[in-house]
Enzyme design. Structure first.
Site, PDB file in Angstrom:
ATOM      1  N   HIS A 187      42.848  37.689  16.071  1.00  0.00           N
ATOM      2  CA  HIS A 187      43.000  39.102  15.716  1.00  0.00           C
ATOM      3  C   HIS A 187      42.510  39.996  16.851  1.00  0.00           C
ATOM      4  O   HIS A 187      42.100  41.140  16.630  1.00  0.00           O
ATOM      5  CB  HIS A 187      42.231  39.446  14.433  1.00  0.00           C
ATOM      6  CG  HIS A 187      42.627  38.639  13.242  1.00  0.00           C
ATOM      7  ND1 HIS A 187      43.550  39.070  12.318  1.00  0.00           N
ATOM      8  CD2 HIS A 187      42.235  37.403  12.843  1.00  0.00           C
ATOM      9  CE1 HIS A 187      43.705  38.144  11.377  1.00  0.00           C
ATOM     10  NE2 HIS A 187      42.919  37.115  11.679  1.00  0.00           N
ATOM     11  N   SER A 316      50.505  49.486  43.275  1.00  0.00           N
ATOM     12  CA  SER A 316      50.653  50.912  42.986  1.00  0.00           C
ATOM     13  C   SER A 316      50.990  51.678  44.246  1.00  0.00           C
ATOM     14  O   SER A 316      50.518  51.346  45.337  1.00  0.00           O
ATOM     15  CB  SER A 316      49.367  51.465  42.368  1.00  0.00           C
ATOM     16  OG  SER A 316      49.449  52.868  42.205  1.00  0.00           O
ATOM     17  N   LYS A 322      45.197  48.385  44.064  1.00  0.00           N
ATOM     18  CA  LYS A 322      45.584  47.915  42.732  1.00  0.00           C
ATOM     19  C   LYS A 322      46.584  46.763  42.858  1.00  0.00           C
ATOM     20  O   LYS A 322      47.524  46.818  43.640  1.00  0.00           O
ATOM     21  CB  LYS A 322      46.200  49.058  41.928  1.00  0.00           C
ATOM     22  CG  LYS A 322      46.403  48.762  40.446  1.00  0.00           C
ATOM     23  CD  LYS A 322      46.791  50.054  39.704  1.00  0.00           C
ATOM     24  CE  LYS A 322      46.845  49.845  38.208  1.00  0.00           C
ATOM     25  NZ  LYS A 322      47.990  49.050  37.799  1.00  0.00           N
ATOM     26  N   GLU A 329      55.128  40.112  34.363  1.00  0.00           N
ATOM     27  CA  GLU A 329      55.856  41.292  33.889  1.00  0.00           C
ATOM     28  C   GLU A 329      57.366  41.055  34.044  1.00  0.00           C
ATOM     29  O   GLU A 329      58.154  41.396  33.154  1.00  0.00           O
ATOM     30  CB  GLU A 329      55.435  42.519  34.692  1.00  0.00           C
ATOM     31  CG  GLU A 329      54.005  42.975  34.442  1.00  0.00           C
ATOM     32  CD  GLU A 329      53.539  44.040  35.405  1.00  0.00           C
ATOM     33  OE1 GLU A 329      52.537  44.705  35.098  1.00  0.00           O
ATOM     34  OE2 GLU A 329      54.167  44.207  36.479  1.00  0.00           O
TER      35      GLU A 329
END
Length: 466
Positions: A187, A316, A322, A329
């Site tokens: 959860h 980025s 970054k 992805e």
């Protein structure tokens, strides 16, 4: 300025580029269907040419073709199968229903190659005619669905290999991280201890199970309707043609090709729906695994950060330094697109009417894309991100001892209610559970650490790498 030759069919005359090895019906289709700009799948082209080659041999066995005609057709087909003239297959993937345009594209290219070999000119269609000789005993009705099945069989080993390649990488990580204890999460909340090895082993086991499910579709695809000719009737086929051509295709492809129900294999796309469903299962599992890896790699400071995925590009255009989990992805995006292709296959599977499913060109294309995209995406994600993945063991250790879920380990010794009190005290004070149990003289911190390690390894539980 393009030179043309003029050819004639039942609709009249039409200009065909002089250099083209295809003919009038292909040229009409190119003009009629400027839809996607995507040419036919190469495995599909090869499969359809294999059918023409096998048919030529089968028709010679009953003297419907002469050895000279057979040899010219076979030679033309072999040149295409060796990689020549692939650029002559030019009909858009969205075309006339059932794939008549592609069938004639193949018939015309093979006929023109054969005739030039025999001393005639392109477009003369003598002594080899596209319909009478290359297409002898055949129809779009039976050659196109058979070619789709053969193309899927050609792609299946590559998809299975990519799936096992990813599973192998997870298995290697599972062995490597067998003793790396971390907090389990259910959860999205702290749960009992586990190991990274167990998580990775579970991914590997699941991928192999999905691969087994994919492999089970193979026999369905090996049952063809070739020889059914028009509407499964076997019209205009030579004696024992269906059996003879199936035997030749088996030799050409190395697959156990058998004769299926000649009418049913034109009406029903059940086997194609079956492989689409298996591919969907793979895409769904890959989506879940990709999401897990992205979550485990989140951070580096404010996320979970239990693993670091190898950097393959800056993340980025505005935030210096970054790095994003771009390979997974990408895999997510591919999986979502594959799910869309599966939905299209489902709609097209049920859209057949009576003796024929005319949606086959787009149905086949959707499956070809799904298999190719997943094959390529899994392989690069494995090679660029799974292999070389870094484990942040200090981070795992910190999380496990910060987790209030460790109170669960006390259930059998002090009971659920007392363990819940320990959990609440840990949550309220921020102190680790091991420190609280030591303060209450329940056990030493060292003894509790051993309890955590034993629980993480799941004594008596299943699952390799755990």
């Amino acid at each position: 300025m393009t030179d043309f030759r003029t050819e004639k069919d039942s609709l009249g005359e039409f200009k065909v580029p002089a250099a083209a090895w295809y003919g009038i019906q292909t040229a009409r289709a190119v003009e009629n269907f400027p839809i996607s700009g995507r040419m036919p799948d190469t495995d599909f082209v090869r499969a359809h040419v294999q059918i023409k080659l096998a048919a030529a041999i089968a028709n010679t066995q009953t003297d419907w073709l002469t050895p000279i005609q057979r040899d010219a057709i076979v030679s033309a087909c072999e040149r295409i199968l060796n990689g020549e003239f692939i650029d002559q297959f030019v009909v858009d993937r969205f075309q006339a229903g059932a794939g008549t345009s592609h069938n004639m594209n193949t018939n015309e290219v093979v006929a023109n190659l054969a005739n030039v070999t025999l001393g005639s000119d392109k477009g003369s269609y003598t002594p080899i005619n596209p319909n009478d000789h290359v297409n002898m005993g055949q129809s779009t009705n039976d050659t196109i669905p058979t070619a789709i099945r053969l193309a899927l069989l050609a792609k299946l080993p590559k998809l299975l290999a990519a799936t096992h390649h990813m599973a192998d990488a997870f298995d290697a990580l599972a062995v490597q991280e067998r003793d790396t204890v971390k907090s389990g999460r259910t959860h999205l909340q702290d749960a009992v201890p586990t190991t990274l090895g167990r998580e990775f082993a579970a991914y590997a086991w699941t991928l192999r199970r999905v691969a087994d499910n994919l492999a089970q579709v193979r026999p369905l695809l090996c049952a063809t309707g070739l020889g059914g000719s028009a509407a499964g009737t076997g019209l205009n086929t030579s004696p024992n043609y269906a059996e003879n051509v199936a035997a030749e295709l088996a030799k050409l492809t190395g697959e156990p090709i058998v004769v299926g129900h000649l009418a049913a294999q034109m009406q029903s796309m059940f086997d194609m729906q079956a492989i689409s469903a298996a591919i969907r299962g793979l895409a769904l599992e890959l989506t879940r695994i990709s999401n897990d890896l992205r979550l485990l790699a989140s951070g580096p400071r404010t996320g979970l950060g239990e693993i670091t995925l190898p950097a393959v590009q800056p993340g980025s255009s505005i935030m210096p330094g970054k790095v994003n989990p771009v390979m997974f992805e990408m895999l997510n995006q591919v999986c979502f697109q594959v799910l869309g292709q599966d939905a299209a296959v489902a709609y097209m599977t049920q859209a057949g009417q009576l003796e024929l499913n005319v949606m086959m060109p787009a149905l086949g294309s959707a499956l070809f894309d799904a298999m190719d995209w997943l094959t390529n995406a899994m392989r690069v994600a494995t090679d660029k991100n799974l292999i070389g993945l870094i484990i942040n063991r200090d981070r795992c250790d910190k999380f496990i001892h910060d987790s209030v879920g460790l109170a669960t380990l006390l259930n059998t010794s002090i009971g659920y209610a007392r363990a819940a009190e320990i959990a609440k005290e840990s949550e309220k004070t921020g102190k680790p559970v091991r420190e609280i149990v030591a303060a209450h003289n329940l056990m030493s911190e060292a003894e509790f650490n051993k309890l955590v390690l034993a629980a993480a390894h799941g004594v008596g539980s299943g699952g390799g790498g755990g």
